[in-house]
Design a protein around this motif. Structure first.
Motif, PDB file in Angstrom:
ATOM      1  N   GLY A 233       0.722  -0.483   0.211  1.00  0.00           N
ATOM      2  CA  GLY A 233       0.195  -0.187   0.204  1.00  0.00           C
ATOM      3  C   GLY A 233       0.998   1.308   0.163  1.00  0.00           C
ATOM      4  N   TYR A 234       2.412   1.036   0.539  1.00  0.00           N
ATOM      5  CA  TYR A 234       3.152   1.989   0.977  1.00  0.00           C
ATOM      6  C   TYR A 234       3.719   2.495  -0.886  1.00  0.00           C
ATOM      7  N   ARG A 235       3.987   1.466  -1.135  1.00  0.00           N
ATOM      8  CA  ARG A 235       4.344   1.839  -2.965  1.00  0.00           C
ATOM      9  C   ARG A 235       3.224   2.005  -3.956  1.00  0.00           C
ATOM     10  N   ALA A 236       1.990   1.701  -3.359  1.00  0.00           N
ATOM     11  CA  ALA A 236       0.792   2.420  -4.777  1.00  0.00           C
ATOM     12  C   ALA A 236       1.017   3.639  -3.628  1.00  0.00           C
ATOM     13  N   GLY A 237       1.161   4.289  -3.000  1.00  0.00           N
ATOM     14  CA  GLY A 237       0.778   5.220  -2.320  1.00  0.00           C
ATOM     15  C   GLY A 237       2.068   5.845  -3.336  1.00  0.00           C
ATOM     16  N   LEU A 238       2.284   5.465  -2.815  1.00  0.00           N
ATOM     17  CA  LEU A 238       3.968   6.791  -3.493  1.00  0.00           C
ATOM     18  C   LEU A 238       3.893   7.119  -4.695  1.00  0.00           C
ATOM     19  N   ALA A 239       3.098   5.880  -5.773  1.00  0.00           N
ATOM     20  CA  ALA A 239       2.790   6.113  -6.634  1.00  0.00           C
ATOM     21  C   ALA A 239       1.546   7.131  -7.295  1.00  0.00           C
ATOM     22  N   LEU A 240       0.511   6.801  -6.512  1.00  0.00           N
ATOM     23  CA  LEU A 240      -0.627   8.075  -6.155  1.00  0.00           C
ATOM     24  C   LEU A 240      -0.421   9.596  -6.087  1.00  0.00           C
ATOM     25  N   VAL A 241       0.768   9.442  -4.606  1.00  0.00           N
ATOM     26  CA  VAL A 241       1.237  10.932  -4.249  1.00  0.00           C
ATOM     27  C   VAL A 241       1.831  11.610  -6.281  1.00  0.00           C
ATOM     28  N   ALA A 242       1.857  11.200  -7.371  1.00  0.00           N
ATOM     29  CA  ALA A 242       2.231  12.258  -8.317  1.00  0.00           C
ATOM     30  C   ALA A 242       1.124  12.015  -9.171  1.00  0.00           C
ATOM     31  N   GLU A 243      -0.047  11.609  -8.670  1.00  0.00           N
ATOM     32  CA  GLU A 243      -1.109  12.405  -9.691  1.00  0.00           C
ATOM     33  C   GLU A 243      -2.153  13.091  -9.005  1.00  0.00           C
ATOM     34  N   PRO A 244      -1.804  14.377 -10.131  1.00  0.00           N
ATOM     35  CA  PRO A 244      -2.375  15.804  -8.944  1.00  0.00           C
ATOM     36  C   PRO A 244      -3.979  15.301  -8.599  1.00  0.00           C
ATOM     37  N   GLY A 259      -0.577   1.734   4.523  1.00  0.00           N
ATOM     38  CA  GLY A 259       0.589   2.161   3.814  1.00  0.00           C
ATOM     39  C   GLY A 259      -0.139   3.565   2.977  1.00  0.00           C
ATOM     40  N   LEU A 260      -0.663   3.484   2.611  1.00  0.00           N
ATOM     41  CA  LEU A 260      -1.372   4.643   1.914  1.00  0.00           C
ATOM     42  C   LEU A 260      -1.015   6.107   2.531  1.00  0.00           C
ATOM     43  N   LEU A 261      -1.972   5.740   4.335  1.00  0.00           N
ATOM     44  CA  LEU A 261      -1.868   6.781   5.188  1.00  0.00           C
ATOM     45  C   LEU A 261      -0.366   7.556   5.061  1.00  0.00           C
ATOM     46  N   ARG A 262       1.067   6.255   5.510  1.00  0.00           N
ATOM     47  CA  ARG A 262       1.867   6.546   5.612  1.00  0.00           C
ATOM     48  C   ARG A 262       2.467   7.089   4.132  1.00  0.00           C
ATOM     49  N   ALA A 263       2.786   6.911   3.002  1.00  0.00           N
ATOM     50  CA  ALA A 263       2.614   7.610   1.787  1.00  0.00           C
ATOM     51  C   ALA A 263       2.373   9.000   2.149  1.00  0.00           C
ATOM     52  N   PHE A 264       0.822   9.322   1.874  1.00  0.00           N
ATOM     53  CA  PHE A 264       0.963   9.796   1.659  1.00  0.00           C
ATOM     54  C   PHE A 264       0.957  10.912   2.721  1.00  0.00           C
ATOM     55  N   HIS A 265       1.118  10.850   3.523  1.00  0.00           N
ATOM     56  CA  HIS A 265       1.820  11.729   5.007  1.00  0.00           C
ATOM     57  C   HIS A 265       3.047  12.055   4.578  1.00  0.00           C
TER      58      HIS A 265
END
Length: 343
Positions: A233-244, A259-265
């Motif tokens: 989920g963290y890896r997916a979040g890092l990819a989604l951060v690049a999508e405005p 994992g998403l919460l961590r990546a966005f944070h």
């Protein structure tokens, strides 16, 4: 042997020995050992005391052969690592115990027909009355998979069609609730982090996510593939951060949502002001995430109860219920979702 004396160690203790020490008949000892209700309490305690003094252990195998049942249910599964499997097994064990049954757990390392049939063979040797198969992966879809005939079976989290009774969470409706909630908050579309490709639950949730967006006339973003873990989920979040354009994400389970919460944070995207996140499972810790996670609640206790109930119905030759039982889900609203920030 006279009453009040214990038997010398070294000899096997029989039911007759217990009966003599307790001053009752062997039939009464048999009734106590099988939990028969028609025994006076004082007599039951007398027999149990004699059993304890002599070190008597009822021969459960002999009793099972005599009754034609073993009071044991087998459970075959591929992993206990996932939240759904571990909590379903826990529920199965609890409800089986309430019905007077134990469970025997047989893990299958590789999800193949040979692996499943090998597990059935092992359970046959261990003498069980019926088997619950927690499939999770695309195996029963294969035309060449044939479970042994005459075995009482209930399948969990599968797509066994009309061949076997199935119990499952209503995965599709849970995903629909998650996506509709985000759309109703005002998000233009909902991005998705899915689970493993071989998982039935993952496939159903993804299909429902896509169908709900299409029915609402919304764009369907590319899927991010995870493996149920927080790290994926963290890896997916890092990819989604690049999508405005990404303002809302539906994660196929709570661990990947974590994992998403961590990546966005880490990338400075605030949840839920910048991005809303919904998970699936409602694990016990979901309310302690930062922020507390909006998620789809699965009733694992009810899934376990329905599994045991359906299997015992077969064992007892009672009228069969529906071929597929879907246990309802519900959306639990917490602080990880909000309307999108307006420019």
């Amino acid at each position: 042997m006279t009453p009040g004396r214990t038997r010398r160690p070294g000899r096997g203790v029989s039911m007759a020995d217990v009966a003599r020490l307790a001053g009752v008949s062997s039939q009464t000892v048999s009734r106590v050992s099988t939990g028969h209700p028609g025994v006076v309490e004082s007599t039951r305690l007398q027999v149990l005391t004699a059993m304890q003094q002599l070190g008597y252990r009822p021969n459960s195998a002999a009793r099972a052969l005599k009754r034609g049942e073993f009071r044991t249910l087998g459970v075959i599964l591929f992993t206990l690592a996932t939240t759904g499997n571990s909590r379903t097994v826990e529920a199965i064990a609890g409800y089986a115990a309430k019905e007077g049954y134990a469970i025997t757990l047989i893990p299958v390392a590789v999800p193949t027909q040979d692996g499943v049939l090998g597990a059935f063979s092992r359970l046959g040797e261990l003498a069980v009355d019926g088997i619950i198969v927690i499939m999770e992966v695309h195996l029963l879809d294969a035309a060449n998979l044939n479970l042994p005939p005459g075995v009482q079976v209930v399948v969990v989290d599968s797509d066994a069609g009309d061949r076997y009774p199935v119990v499952d969470t209503d995965q599709a409706d849970g995903a629909r609730q998650a996506v509709r909630h985000l759309l109703e908050l005002g998000h233009e579309t909902v991005w998705h982090v899915t689970g493993p490709a071989e998982s039935f639950a993952s496939e159903r949730r993804t299909q429902a996510w896509r169908r709900t967006l299409l029915e609402a006339g919304r764009a369907v973003p590319p899927v991010q593939r995870g493996d149920w873990s927080a790290e994926s989920g963290y890896r997916a979040g890092l990819a989604l951060v690049a999508e405005p354009e990404c303002t809302a994400v539906f994660a196929a389970n709570d661990q990947m949502a974590l994992g998403l919460l961590r990546a966005f944070h880490e990338r400075g995207r605030t949840v839920p002001q910048d991005v809303s996140i919904v998970g699936f499972d409602d694990i016990p810790d979901a309310g302690s995430f930062i922020p507390p996670l909006t998620t789809v609640h699965q009733d694992f206790a009810e899934v376990g109860r329905r599994c045991v109930q359906g299997l015992l119905r077969q064992i007892r030759n009672e009228p069969e219920g529906p071929g597929t039982v879907l246990v309802p889900t519900r959306l639990v609203l917490r602080a990880s979702t909000a309307p999108p920030r307006r420019a």
